[in-house]
Design an enzyme around this catalytic site. Structure first.
Site, PDB file in Angstrom:
ATOM      1  N   SER A  95       0.867  -1.188   0.000  1.00 51.92           N
ATOM      2  CA  SER A  95       0.000   0.000   0.000  1.00 51.92           C
ATOM      3  C   SER A  95       0.895   1.226   0.000  1.00 51.92           C
ATOM      4  CB  SER A  95      -0.907   0.005   1.231  1.00 51.92           C
ATOM      5  OG  SER A  95      -1.788  -1.094   1.197  1.00 51.92           O
ATOM      6  N   LYS A 170      -7.117   1.832  -2.514  1.00 53.37           N
ATOM      7  CA  LYS A 170      -6.675   1.403  -1.187  1.00 53.37           C
ATOM      8  C   LYS A 170      -6.640   2.576  -0.221  1.00 53.37           C
ATOM      9  CE  LYS A 170      -5.207  -0.914   2.272  1.00 53.37           C
ATOM     10  NZ  LYS A 170      -3.982  -1.695   2.366  1.00 53.37           N
ATOM     11  N   LYS A 238       0.767   5.565   8.172  1.00 49.45           N
ATOM     12  CA  LYS A 238       1.404   5.689   6.859  1.00 49.45           C
ATOM     13  C   LYS A 238       0.352   5.867   5.773  1.00 49.45           C
ATOM     14  CE  LYS A 238       2.124   2.116   4.574  1.00 49.45           C
ATOM     15  NZ  LYS A 238       1.472   1.307   3.501  1.00 49.45           N
TER      16      LYS A 238
END
Length: 300
Positions: A95, A170, A238
């Site tokens: 990701s 995502k 993140k």
């Protein structure tokens, strides 16, 4: 039997690679600090670096933590790009940044190879059970070639669009997950402080419009105080950094995403980077000076 490379054998990558080995594929493995011995015993073949993986495999999968790790795995010395020859396919299931993904794809395409970005949702449980949702960006022809491999890893497999679009999906997923964790945390904290049994409130809500996978799984974690990951807060931080930085580039305001990130930051400040992301509720509990499960009768 296909020859598949797998780079990045962490909490997600290890069970994913295991499914490919179990399905009878010849799987070449590389990870830092080391390839798990269990995968070698199952039939996987350990390699010394990403270049060797790419030399031996026709399809190379990456599953590493963040954008810099993908860049390093692909393009640094002894990386995957050095071992590629025309006609091979690289699939990044990490990701990472949608913007950087487009650049990575172009560099791999320039070597005569195909590139898919295919980030996943479903966490450790989904990886172990091969029930991941897989969001794919790239050409339809390459997607169809790789689909049988995806089907060994997940259930909901969608070609979203071109390179970068899988990563965009995502990021959108992680926005929804973070905000829903925050909503579930607020609701259960409210119920508990009001004197209701949060477990029974959760059970009641599971039958209504507020029902969600996060209420089901993470609501239970909040009530039972089971905050071992799972999906670590630092990884969700993140992902929300990607959301906020990309939104800034696009000129889009994401105010509640920013709030969710600040709650994760508060958890991290209390030593919680490695907690499961459902532990966001601990930041809310600190603000309320009340913990779900605490008896209200002790407060007078």
């Amino acid at each position: 039997m296909s020859r598949i490379g797998f780079v990045g054998l962490g909490i997600m990558g290890t069970p994913m690679a295991g499914h490919l080995i179990k399905a009878g594929h010849e799987v070449f493995l590389f990870s830092i600090p080391a390839v798990p011995q269990a995968l070698v015993e199952a039939g996987g073949k350990a390699c010394t670096n990403g270049r060797e993986v790419a030399q031996k495999a026709d399809l190379i999968i990456l599953m590493v933590p963040d954008t810099p790790h993908v860049r390093s795995a692909l393009f640094e010395a002894n990386g995957i790009a050095e071992g590629l020859t025309p006609g091979k396919t690289v699939v990044d299931m990490s990701s990472i940044s949608p913007i950087d993904t487009k650049d990575f794809a172009k560099q791999i395409n320039d070597l005569g190879c195909q590139y898919l970005d295919a980030p996943v949702s479903g966490g450790e449980v989904g990886a172990k059970n091969a029930t991941l949702s897989i969001m794919v960006g790239g050409s339809e022809a390459t997607f169809e070639q790789v689909r049988p491999v995806f089907e060994l890893l997940g259930k909901n497999i969608t070609l979203v669009g071109q390179n970068g679009d899988g990563q965009t999906a995502k990021v959108a997923n992680q926005i929804i997950v973070a905000l829903t964790i925050e909503a579930v945390g607020e609701a259960l904290l409210f119920a508990a402080k009001a004197g209701a049994d949060p477990a029974k409130v959760r059970a009641a809500l599971m039958g209504g419009f507020a029902s969600s996978k996060i209420l089901e799984v993470h609501g239970e974690r909040m009530i039972k105080r089971t905050f071992d990951p799972g999906f670590r807060i630092e990884l969700h931080q993140k992902d929300l950094n990607l959301a906020l930085s990309t939104a800034r580039t696009l000129g889009v305001a994401l105010p509640n995403t920013a709030t969710a990130q600040e709650l994760f930051n508060a958890c991290a400040a209390h030593g919680g980077k490695a907690w499961d992301h459902s532990a966001m509720v601990r930041a809310l509990e600190t603000l309320a000076n009340f913990e779900i499960g605490q008896s209200v009768t002790t407060e007078k």
